[in-house]
Design a protein around this motif. Sequence first.
Motif: not given
Length: 577
Positions: A277, A356-358, A361-362, A380
């Motif tokens: 987060e 970020s991880n978002c 992953t996108q 995530n």
Amino acid sequence: MNTSKNWVRSLIRSYTSLCTRRLTTSLSVTNCSQRKTRRTGQIPVRGSVFLPSSARNNLMDIKALRQDVKDIFDAAVTAVYPPEMIRNTVTLSDDDSTLIIDGHKYKIDNNVYVVGFGKAVSGMARTVEDILGDHLVKGIISIPHGSQELFKSIHKDSLCVSENSKITVYEGARDNMPDDNANKAAMAILDLIQSLNDNHLLIVLISGGGSALLPSPIPPITLSDELEMTKVVSTHGGSIHDLNVLRQNIEILKGGGLAAKAKPAKVVSLILSDVIEDKLDIISSGPTSPMHSSPRQCLQILDRLQVKDKVPPVIIETLEGKASKIKTSREIDPQHLNISSFESQWDHVKNIVIGSNCIATQAAYLKANTLGYVPLVLTNTLQGEAKKAAKMFAELALYVIYCFETLRPDEGNATLTAAEIQLIELGINKIELKRIEAATTQAQNSKSGVCIICGGETIVNVSGNGVGGRNQEMALAFAMEYKKLTSNENSKYFDKFHVEFLSAGTDGQDGPTDAAGAVVNRYLIPAALSSKVDPSEYLLNNDSNTFFKLVTTDNCLIQTGLTGTNVMDIQTLIVKP
């Protein structure tokens, strides 16, 4: 929980023998696998891996699927390449007098300083210096041991500061643990920021691994004390969040300390997030963010992990002393606990998450879509124990197969219901299950496969003395769990599907190993057993890296080398008819 599981088994027995056999399969992976494994008719694939003769016609599909899952991971890592993240956020005006950072404007005139710490900071610093030119006065960064030599050896010079750089580079935190070199870097950064005034702009570069690279224990706590605490907490189930909370409360520069020491200079932090987060107070222990923890919370963490008697007494004494002072005097240090005071008094500080991880992953989602799969980013925020996460992914694979497969009416509902209940117990909610079901329907209609993508960071409760990391452990545990779940005489449901599972760290390093993680399929466990290697022994000893090197050489391990970035881990599960 046991009552619920018994009810599930009873339900399944009432409708179908398939699921009963699946759920009551012996926990002995070795025995289950040996019953299904024969050397006769096997063909070798890449070193010591063997495929059963039934897979010959699908050999090319299997190789293609393995390459696809690796390409999807590569796309995720490439999307958070530090130089690109900086260039997307930081620009210089046409007249070179104004620095524009995420829309915020700063007048500059040879008055900019840079400090940084983390696995991705080297490339970030190089790009910032390229943008600033002569406006940069001085800089100090702390990066992992051996980073510069490694980046140059793989021709990633853009991740290293230039030879004539104004930025001094310290390398430390060998094996991602605080050490003397990292401490020297922290003290050099402390000296630099304390010399700044209100005419200066300080750019702080932060990425994953930064906490270990900026150790600054409050006396009388020593670096040795902190290192011992880190080892104890890490090996007794403590999360990176737990460690960061502890470090915030026993260090000078953590928990907003760096921003406080840099006052009155303007401070802008450019952050590559490696935490769930993107919590600013947790990333690298929040050196430029208000702290949301307290000494009392630290003591509670040590109690929960049952390690209070194992960490150095000076740390306990320091935490208890700080907690007692706050309780009795009501004098709360604004740097540590008074968040509103921090924000009102230090409005000169801006924290900007640039990667970020978002984002990763996108990018994985888009790559999977390009490769022809129906992709789905499930979460995530994957957390918890790596082996439990592996069980969840194995159950997910079965659920997707059941959604794909046209089952008889009398067994279909019971099978899906049982699979749903198992997944709900493992933390997957109804909405997520509906999303997976919809993706599978779309894949079925388009005659393609499903690709489920997750991001986050798990932990390993270390009980053995082997070599491994959370991603390799998760991959091995998945292979064992999937083999267990599909080892029954109704395996016709599963033999018609290819399943690949990858778990890897975006920083390219999984634990103290040379691998980022691993990718596995259903042929791994039979291959191990045919080579007289018992995977359960290696998993029990937390020795996943040794296992993968013994059984599959370069086939399963993901070996990228240090990537220069760090936004936690990526998991990819592909299920394809």
